[in-house]
Design a protein around this motif. Structure first.
Motif, PDB file in Angstrom:
ATOM      1  N   TRP A 169       0.807  -1.217   0.000  1.00 49.01           N
ATOM      2  CA  TRP A 169       0.000   0.000   0.000  1.00 49.01           C
ATOM      3  C   TRP A 169       0.846   1.276   0.000  1.00 49.01           C
ATOM      4  N   GLN A 170       2.163   1.146  -0.021  1.00 47.28           N
ATOM      5  CA  GLN A 170       3.024   2.316   0.116  1.00 47.28           C
ATOM      6  C   GLN A 170       2.756   3.403  -0.925  1.00 47.28           C
ATOM      7  N   PRO A 171       2.526   3.070  -2.193  1.00 54.46           N
ATOM      8  CA  PRO A 171       2.223   4.136  -3.165  1.00 54.46           C
ATOM      9  C   PRO A 171       0.975   4.946  -2.797  1.00 54.46           C
ATOM     10  N   PHE A 172      -0.019   4.281  -2.221  1.00 53.57           N
ATOM     11  CA  PHE A 172      -1.219   4.994  -1.774  1.00 53.57           C
ATOM     12  C   PHE A 172      -0.887   5.951  -0.641  1.00 53.57           C
ATOM     13  N   TYR A 173      -0.120   5.466   0.358  1.00 48.97           N
ATOM     14  CA  TYR A 173       0.256   6.326   1.476  1.00 48.97           C
ATOM     15  C   TYR A 173       1.021   7.556   0.983  1.00 48.97           C
ATOM     16  N   GLU A 174       1.921   7.346   0.034  1.00 50.25           N
ATOM     17  CA  GLU A 174       2.719   8.459  -0.480  1.00 50.25           C
ATOM     18  C   GLU A 174       1.843   9.474  -1.210  1.00 50.25           C
ATOM     19  N   ARG A 175       0.897   8.987  -2.002  1.00 54.01           N
ATOM     20  CA  ARG A 175      -0.002   9.923  -2.691  1.00 54.01           C
ATOM     21  C   ARG A 175      -0.836  10.702  -1.681  1.00 54.01           C
ATOM     22  N   MET A 176      -1.290  10.039  -0.638  1.00 53.32           N
ATOM     23  CA  MET A 176      -2.099  10.723   0.362  1.00 53.32           C
ATOM     24  C   MET A 176      -1.297  11.808   1.069  1.00 53.32           C
ATOM     25  N   ARG A 177      -0.096  11.474   1.502  1.00 53.31           N
ATOM     26  CA  ARG A 177       0.711  12.415   2.279  1.00 53.31           C
ATOM     27  C   ARG A 177       1.270  13.549   1.432  1.00 53.31           C
ATOM     28  N   LYS A 178       1.710  13.226   0.210  1.00 50.65           N
ATOM     29  CA  LYS A 178       2.401  14.215  -0.609  1.00 50.65           C
ATOM     30  C   LYS A 178       1.468  15.011  -1.513  1.00 50.65           C
ATOM     31  N   THR A 179       0.328  14.438  -1.858  1.00 50.97           N
ATOM     32  CA  THR A 179      -0.547  15.099  -2.828  1.00 50.97           C
ATOM     33  C   THR A 179      -1.948  15.368  -2.288  1.00 50.97           C
TER      34      THR A 179
END
Length: 222
Positions: free
Chosen positions: A52-62
């Protein structure tokens, strides 16, 4: 590419460009859907968390930074800001809809007081802003949101949040069926993967809503 030609599905690949969107702040609401603490927590195993890391990154960064900006811009324009969150009224969750009782990812037991079910701190609602508690995917089905919108004279709804292919899509379709004008903000939302996010935006665009970027949406206000 502008919102008028992007996000086209097969149905609308050759359709004419839509008219300009003009939003009146007095009759427009922003609906922030399900950006809750539970979805940013680690999964049950390290392997699943990594998946799920790509989802977490999109949530936090975008998604969260952009949504915070969208909320701020709407507040400045006196646009009604409304939040929807998944939470059940009974501790055992028996008031949930079937979609939230099914095993697997969709299973969610979030009694309304739990911290996990609250809106993330970065987007904390103001005390005078409405927070809809829902036990359904659609924020309209099973809640009084449609009544609230009609009572406040709302005609257009800007939607953002998660998950694009689940609760966001269900809400957008319900709003369209109720004859609200709907705008979905691409870079203020996410699905589990970018592919799912993009695919669902193409499916709902032009039929149930218009999909646009944050920067484009801010130009829609008259």
């Amino acid at each position: 590419m502008s919102w008028k030609t992007a996000y086209r599905s097969f149905y609308y690949a050759n359709a004419e460009e839509p008219d300009d969107i003009v939003l009146d702040p007095e009759t427009t609401a922003l609906l922030v859907i399900d950006i809750q603490n539970t979805y940013l927590e680690p999964k049950d195993t390290p392997e699943e968390t990594a998946r799920w890391q790509p989802f977490y990154e999109r949530m936090r960064k975008t998604v969260i930074p952009n949504t915070a900006r969208l909320i701020d811009e709407c507040r400045k324009r006196k646009v009604e800001v409304i939040f929807a969150r998944i939470a059940c009224l009974k501790p055992d969750g028996r008031d949930r809809s079937l979609s939230q009782k099914k095993p697997g990812f969709n299973y969610l037991l979030l009694p309304k007081e739990l911290p996990e079910g609250q809106v993330v701190p970065e987007l904390e609602p103001h005390t005078d802003e409405i927070v809809i508690t829902k036990t359904t995917d659609s924020a309209l089905t099973g809640t009084n949101l449609r009544l609230i919108l009609h009572n406040m004279g709302i005609k257009d709804v800007i939607c953002c949040g998660i998950f694009t292919d689940q609760c966001v899509s269900s809400t957008v379709r319900s709003l369209a069926d109720e004859s609200f004008g709907v705008v979905v903000v691409d870079d203020c939302g996410a699905a589990a993967t970018d592919e799912l996010h993009r695919r669902e935006l193409e499916i709902i665009n032009m039929i149930y809503c218009h999909v646009a970027s944050l920067e484009e949406v801010l130009t829609f206000f008259k």
